[in-house]
Design a protein around this motif. Structure first.
Motif, PDB file in Angstrom:
ATOM      1  N   PHE A 252      39.029  35.745  49.643  1.00  0.00           N
ATOM      2  CA  PHE A 252      39.535  34.793  48.645  1.00  0.00           C
ATOM      3  C   PHE A 252      39.542  35.394  47.239  1.00  0.00           C
ATOM      4  CE2 PHE A 252      34.984  33.549  49.044  1.00  0.00           C
ATOM      5  CZ  PHE A 252      34.566  33.725  47.725  1.00  0.00           C
ATOM      6  N   HIS A 253      38.804  36.495  47.018  1.00  0.00           N
ATOM      7  CA  HIS A 253      38.797  37.139  45.705  1.00  0.00           C
ATOM      8  C   HIS A 253      39.768  38.313  45.745  1.00  0.00           C
ATOM      9  CE1 HIS A 253      36.970  39.948  42.617  1.00  0.00           C
ATOM     10  NE2 HIS A 253      37.198  38.859  41.920  1.00  0.00           N
ATOM     11  N   ILE A 254      40.444  38.549  44.624  1.00  0.00           N
ATOM     12  CA  ILE A 254      41.541  39.527  44.588  1.00  0.00           C
ATOM     13  C   ILE A 254      41.146  40.916  45.104  1.00  0.00           C
ATOM     14  CG2 ILE A 254      41.099  40.137  42.168  1.00  0.00           C
ATOM     15  CD1 ILE A 254      44.578  39.790  43.754  1.00  0.00           C
ATOM     16  N   SER A 351      42.060  40.534  38.353  1.00  0.00           N
ATOM     17  CA  SER A 351      42.989  39.648  39.057  1.00  0.00           C
ATOM     18  C   SER A 351      44.391  39.825  38.491  1.00  0.00           C
ATOM     19  CB  SER A 351      42.580  38.181  38.870  1.00  0.00           C
ATOM     20  OG  SER A 351      41.273  37.985  39.302  1.00  0.00           O
ATOM     21  N   GLU A 352      44.486  39.946  37.159  1.00  0.00           N
ATOM     22  CA  GLU A 352      45.777  40.015  36.466  1.00  0.00           C
ATOM     23  C   GLU A 352      46.521  41.315  36.752  1.00  0.00           C
ATOM     24  OE1 GLU A 352      42.984  38.876  35.266  1.00  0.00           O
ATOM     25  OE2 GLU A 352      43.285  37.117  34.016  1.00  0.00           O
ATOM     26  N   THR A 353      45.844  42.310  37.393  1.00  0.00           N
ATOM     27  CA  THR A 353      46.520  43.580  37.679  1.00  0.00           C
ATOM     28  C   THR A 353      46.545  43.859  39.188  1.00  0.00           C
ATOM     29  OG1 THR A 353      44.483  44.810  37.255  1.00  0.00           O
ATOM     30  CG2 THR A 353      45.998  44.577  35.423  1.00  0.00           C
ATOM     31  N   SER A 354      46.448  42.851  39.974  1.00  0.00           N
ATOM     32  CA  SER A 354      46.737  42.830  41.430  1.00  0.00           C
ATOM     33  C   SER A 354      45.756  43.456  42.429  1.00  0.00           C
ATOM     34  CB  SER A 354      48.115  43.449  41.711  1.00  0.00           C
ATOM     35  OG  SER A 354      49.097  42.866  40.916  1.00  0.00           O
ATOM     36  N   PRO A 355      44.613  43.987  42.213  1.00  0.00           N
ATOM     37  CA  PRO A 355      43.901  44.142  40.970  1.00  0.00           C
ATOM     38  C   PRO A 355      43.732  45.600  40.507  1.00  0.00           C
ATOM     39  CG  PRO A 355      42.322  44.155  42.755  1.00  0.00           C
ATOM     40  CD  PRO A 355      43.686  44.141  43.371  1.00  0.00           C
ATOM     41  N   CYS A 356      44.093  46.612  41.333  1.00  0.00           N
ATOM     42  CA  CYS A 356      43.555  47.964  41.082  1.00  0.00           C
ATOM     43  C   CYS A 356      44.253  48.700  39.929  1.00  0.00           C
ATOM     44  CB  CYS A 356      43.657  48.803  42.353  1.00  0.00           C
ATOM     45  SG  CYS A 356      42.808  48.009  43.734  1.00  0.00           S
ATOM     46  N   ARG A 439      46.264  43.166  27.588  1.00  0.00           N
ATOM     47  CA  ARG A 439      44.905  43.479  27.090  1.00  0.00           C
ATOM     48  C   ARG A 439      43.871  42.957  28.079  1.00  0.00           C
ATOM     49  NH1 ARG A 439      43.334  39.050  23.444  1.00  0.00           N
ATOM     50  NH2 ARG A 439      41.438  40.255  23.255  1.00  0.00           N
ATOM     51  N   THR A 440      43.028  43.886  28.513  1.00  0.00           N
ATOM     52  CA  THR A 440      42.114  43.569  29.617  1.00  0.00           C
ATOM     53  C   THR A 440      40.873  42.805  29.156  1.00  0.00           C
ATOM     54  OG1 THR A 440      40.892  45.627  29.303  1.00  0.00           O
ATOM     55  CG2 THR A 440      42.753  45.685  30.858  1.00  0.00           C
ATOM     56  N   GLY A 441      40.509  42.942  27.864  1.00  0.00           N
ATOM     57  CA  GLY A 441      39.249  42.338  27.415  1.00  0.00           C
ATOM     58  C   GLY A 441      38.048  43.207  27.779  1.00  0.00           C
ATOM     59  N   ILE A 462      31.736  36.098  32.318  1.00  0.00           N
ATOM     60  CA  ILE A 462      30.474  36.569  32.891  1.00  0.00           C
ATOM     61  C   ILE A 462      30.768  36.871  34.360  1.00  0.00           C
ATOM     62  CG2 ILE A 462      28.103  35.896  33.476  1.00  0.00           C
ATOM     63  CD1 ILE A 462      28.366  33.746  31.232  1.00  0.00           C
ATOM     64  N   LYS A 463      30.138  37.919  34.887  1.00  0.00           N
ATOM     65  CA  LYS A 463      30.312  38.216  36.305  1.00  0.00           C
ATOM     66  C   LYS A 463      28.984  38.098  37.020  1.00  0.00           C
ATOM     67  CE  LYS A 463      34.407  39.397  37.660  1.00  0.00           C
ATOM     68  NZ  LYS A 463      35.047  40.393  38.518  1.00  0.00           N
ATOM     69  N   TYR A 464      28.871  37.162  37.958  1.00  0.00           N
ATOM     70  CA  TYR A 464      27.666  37.088  38.777  1.00  0.00           C
ATOM     71  C   TYR A 464      27.999  37.708  40.137  1.00  0.00           C
ATOM     72  CZ  TYR A 464      23.865  35.364  41.686  1.00  0.00           C
ATOM     73  OH  TYR A 464      22.807  35.303  42.559  1.00  0.00           O
ATOM     74  N   LYS A 465      27.380  38.818  40.461  1.00  0.00           N
ATOM     75  CA  LYS A 465      27.642  39.556  41.703  1.00  0.00           C
ATOM     76  C   LYS A 465      29.138  39.761  41.956  1.00  0.00           C
ATOM     77  CE  LYS A 465      23.277  38.457  43.823  1.00  0.00           C
ATOM     78  NZ  LYS A 465      22.503  38.136  44.992  1.00  0.00           N
ATOM     79  N   GLY A 466      29.881  39.999  40.897  1.00  0.00           N
ATOM     80  CA  GLY A 466      31.326  40.258  41.033  1.00  0.00           C
ATOM     81  C   GLY A 466      32.165  38.997  40.961  1.00  0.00           C
ATOM     82  N   PHE A 467      31.545  37.809  41.034  1.00  0.00           N
ATOM     83  CA  PHE A 467      32.303  36.555  40.945  1.00  0.00           C
ATOM     84  C   PHE A 467      32.441  36.134  39.488  1.00  0.00           C
ATOM     85  CE2 PHE A 467      30.364  35.969  45.237  1.00  0.00           C
ATOM     86  CZ  PHE A 467      31.557  36.020  45.936  1.00  0.00           C
TER      87      PHE A 467
HETATM   88  C1  4UU Z   1      32.870  47.253  35.324  1.00  0.00           C
HETATM   89  O1  4UU Z   1      36.711  41.718  39.945  1.00  0.00           O
HETATM   90  C2  4UU Z   1      37.915  41.909  39.889  1.00  0.00           C
HETATM   91  C3  4UU Z   1      38.527  43.113  40.427  1.00  0.00           C
HETATM   92  C4  4UU Z   1      37.760  44.060  41.031  1.00  0.00           C
HETATM   93  C5  4UU Z   1      38.221  45.345  41.482  1.00  0.00           C
HETATM   94  C6  4UU Z   1      39.454  45.784  41.218  1.00  0.00           C
HETATM   95  C7  4UU Z   1      39.901  47.016  41.637  1.00  0.00           C
HETATM   96  C8  4UU Z   1      37.389  46.155  42.132  1.00  0.00           C
HETATM   97  C9  4UU Z   1      37.735  47.466  42.604  1.00  0.00           C
HETATM   98  C10 4UU Z   1      39.073  47.877  42.345  1.00  0.00           C
HETATM   99  O2  4UU Z   1      39.463  49.009  42.739  1.00  0.00           O
HETATM  100  O3  4UU Z   1      38.758  41.024  39.289  1.00  0.00           O
HETATM  101  P1  4UU Z   1      38.318  39.800  38.396  1.00  0.00           P
HETATM  102  O4  4UU Z   1      39.564  39.282  37.800  1.00  0.00           O
HETATM  103  O5  4UU Z   1      37.472  38.855  39.165  1.00  0.00           O
HETATM  104  O6  4UU Z   1      37.399  40.410  37.261  1.00  0.00           O
HETATM  105  C11 4UU Z   1      37.889  41.384  36.397  1.00  0.00           C
HETATM  106  C12 4UU Z   1      36.772  41.903  35.542  1.00  0.00           C
HETATM  107  C13 4UU Z   1      37.204  43.046  34.663  1.00  0.00           C
HETATM  108  O7  4UU Z   1      37.900  42.593  33.531  1.00  0.00           O
HETATM  109  C14 4UU Z   1      35.881  43.699  34.344  1.00  0.00           C
HETATM  110  O8  4UU Z   1      35.235  43.015  33.299  1.00  0.00           O
HETATM  111  O9  4UU Z   1      35.718  42.448  36.337  1.00  0.00           O
HETATM  112  C15 4UU Z   1      35.101  43.517  35.633  1.00  0.00           C
HETATM  113  N1  4UU Z   1      35.158  44.730  36.460  1.00  0.00           N
HETATM  114  C16 4UU Z   1      34.385  45.811  36.236  1.00  0.00           C
HETATM  115  N2  4UU Z   1      33.472  46.066  35.286  1.00  0.00           N
HETATM  116  C17 4UU Z   1      35.927  44.973  37.523  1.00  0.00           C
HETATM  117  N3  4UU Z   1      35.656  46.199  38.030  1.00  0.00           N
HETATM  118  C18 4UU Z   1      34.687  46.745  37.253  1.00  0.00           C
HETATM  119  C19 4UU Z   1      33.989  47.980  37.248  1.00  0.00           C
HETATM  120  N4  4UU Z   1      33.079  48.181  36.262  1.00  0.00           N
HETATM  121  N5  4UU Z   1      34.173  48.918  38.179  1.00  0.00           N
END
Ligand code: 4UU
Length: 567
Positions: A252-254, A351-356, A439-441, A462-467
């Protein structure tokens, strides 16, 4: 200074996702090749199964729900091998897929259903009560809920659903004609640089481009049959069956959606699906299936570095591991390699860049440890003076470009950059310029080898465990609590958990009548998904630092938090 990717430009696909994956003429692996295998039951879908079930599902949508191009199907489920056919079936029928975290509360899922305009919802039976209630609040009828998973009293797995559809009528349908650059394939939710979660519109072209960009960045190290010579790190002998990916991140996450649910259909790499990460099952599956690659997030790397159970398994089949979605320290990468010999590189994107956007290289994973790697093909990047979110309108600000090695905010441009936020042109204009720069922020620098290091964020996220945890959303809930007159939420890095955790600063109406913090914690926790809980605690303050236009000065709160931790 604008820098172009060092990779040569790729010829990018001009077809929709279904055609790109299922009708390509240069596919090397046969229809009978296994693509998805359930880690717990071993149930397996071959490439041909995925295509067949997807077409059945798409036909079912068209006959049962009078499905029209642009209709939205929401999926609220943990990863499941039935999800890819549902996704591809919806795309085949011309629809858009909106994936949601199954941990969402009724309020959270209702917001996404309402905002995306979902016509029907797919959910796992274990989540049916929440989804039914949410559907009730936004006017989606019960017969527009499709249930995944096995349970006696459910309507069965989705194959059963397609079998009750009038497939006789359905066979008349052909795949929809789509405009790959303009038709949205996915609506995933992200808070972007500021505010509440918004629908990120990703076109077919965004996604197919990113699947191809990713293959090139992996330097074709992932092979479906093992017969090809792998370029950088050899497959363990015997090379039977090629690479195997362990999918422990949510579809469910990009991040999981692209690298685990979509890309295996292109690379042909067999992907073992684990719906919920736990360290023992992860290790057991690596050992049992001789997994060669796994995509992870920093808290999983922490387990590999520290958890006692890990060293009792044979994990030597792993050729590479990739961490992403949140910052990872060099220290942890080195600890894991020293302890287990497991290599970890990083990927970065949004997410905004599809994501990679950036990927670490296989052959030089141990050069610049901690880097997010190199820019993917067909992309351009510039590092700019960070834009201070609190000072006004981003659209009006012209960023000053910085040079190589200087630290600033990353701006990117390329085929995988999204189309805009759904129904929110203002938020789109704040981060996407008219000439395509996004702009990625995120703040970082690029070294002389072209490797990116992320060092900070200028956005609220804020990112909690990547979420994603959007502070603005949490603040919106907090001010509803009786006695709270103002508040702000920031992220605090917790080294023991290898993640940020949200912390609230709260101003009470009457300082002489202190708030019951535990009561506020309980009240708050019942309103949000697990990953948004205030694990960083609640602090009472006299006032929230703000600038003259009333924007929260989060940097000041971060400095307060730092001072507290050092006291
Ligand atoms: C520091 O989390 C993601 C996307 C993750 C991703 C993408 C391509 C992982 C591996 C990959 O190859 O998307 P979102 O939209 O939930 O969160 C985006 C944010 C970024 O703006 C940044 O702040 O998650 C953070 N982020 C990272 N921060 C994502 N990857 C990293 C990273 N180091 N490696």
């Amino acid at each position: 200074m604008v820098t172009k990717s060092r990779h040569s430009d790729l010829d990018l696909p001009s077809v929709d996702i279904f055609t790109f994956l299922f009708k390509r003429t240069n596919r090397k692996f046969p229809d009978s090749h296994p693509i998805f295998r359930d880690g717990l039951t071993d149930k397996t879908y071959t490439f041909g199964d995925v295509q067949q079930f997807a077409e059945d599902f798409g036909k079912g949508l068209r006959s049962q729900y009078d499905w029209q191009k642009g209709d939205v199907l929401a999926i609220s489920s943990l990863s499941d091998i039935d999800m890819p056919p549902i996704i591809f079936g919806t795309l085949w029928a011309g629809g858009t897929v909106s994936t949601a975290n199954p941990g969402y509360t009724v309020r959270e899922i209702s917001h996404q259903l309402q905002d995306s305009g979902a016509k029907c919802v797919v959910t796992h039976y274990s989540n049916i009560e929440t989804v039914k209630e949410a559907c009730g609040t936004v006017g989606i009828a019960d017969d527009h809920i499709i249930i995944l998973g096995d349970k006696k009293d459910s309507t069965g797995r989705f194959k059963h659903w397609t079998s009750v559809c009038d497939l006789g009528k359905a066979t008349r349908f052909a795949a929809q004609k789509l405009d790959p650059k303009n038709d949205a394939a996915f609506l995933v939710y992200s808070s972007g640089t500021t505010g509440k979660p918004k629908g990120v519109k990703l076109s077919h072209y965004n996604i197919t481009s990113n699947v191809l960009q990713l293959q090139v960045a992996e330097r074709f190290n992932l092979t479906w049959d093992g017969s090809q010579t792998t370029r950088d790190i050899p497959l363990p002998e015997p090379r039977t069956g090629g690479d195997k990916i362990l999918a422990c991140l949510p579809f469910f996450h990009i991040y999981g959606l692209n690298v685990l649910a979509l890309s295996p259909l292109y690379s042909g790499v067999t992907t073992i699906v684990l719906s919920r990460f736990d360290v023992d099952t992860w290790c057991q599956l690596v050992q049992k299936h001789k997994i060669t690659y796994s995509y992870v997030v920093p808290p999983i790397v922490l387990y590999l570095a520290k958890h006692p159970t890990v060293s009792s398994y044979d994990l030597s089949s792993l050729r590479m591991t990739q961490s992403g979605a949140a910052p990872l320290t060099r220290e942890l990468i080195e600890q894991v390699y020293k302890r287990l010999g497991i290599r970890i590189k990083q990927g970065y994107g949004l997410s905004e860049t599809s994501p990679c956007l950036y990927q670490g290289a296989w052959d030089s994973w141990d050069v610049d440890i901690g880097t997010c790697g190199a820019l993917l093909p067909n992309l351009m990047v510039k590092i700019c003076e960070p834009f201070d979110n609190s000072s006004g309108d981003a659209a009006a600000a012209i960023p000053r470009e910085l040079g190589l090695g200087e630290t600033g905010e990353l701006h990117v441009k390329g085929p995988n950059v999204f189309e805009g936020y759904h129904g929110n042109p203002k938020a789109t204009a704040e981060c996407l310029s008219s000439d395509g720069w996004f702009r990625t922020g995120d703040v970082g620098y690029i070294n002389e080898r072209g490797n990116l290091f992320i060092t900070d964020r200028v956005k609220e996220l804020i990112k909690y465990k990547g979420f994603q945890v959007p502070p603005a959303e949490l603040e919106g809930y907090l001010v509803d609590f009786p006695g709270v007159v103002d508040c702000a939420v920031i992220g605090i890095y917790n080294k023991e958990l290898a993640t940020e955790v949200p912390r609230a600063y709260v101003v009470t109406e009457n300082p002489l009548k202190p708030l019951d913090i535990q009561e506020l914690q309980r009240w708050f926790s019942s309103r949000v998904a697990n990953h948004k809980k205030l694990r960083g605690g609640i602090r009472l303050v006299e006032q929230i630092p703000k600038n003259s236009s009333g924007k929260i000065l989060r940097k000041d709160l971060k400095a307060m938090a730092l001072a507290e931790s050092e006291a």
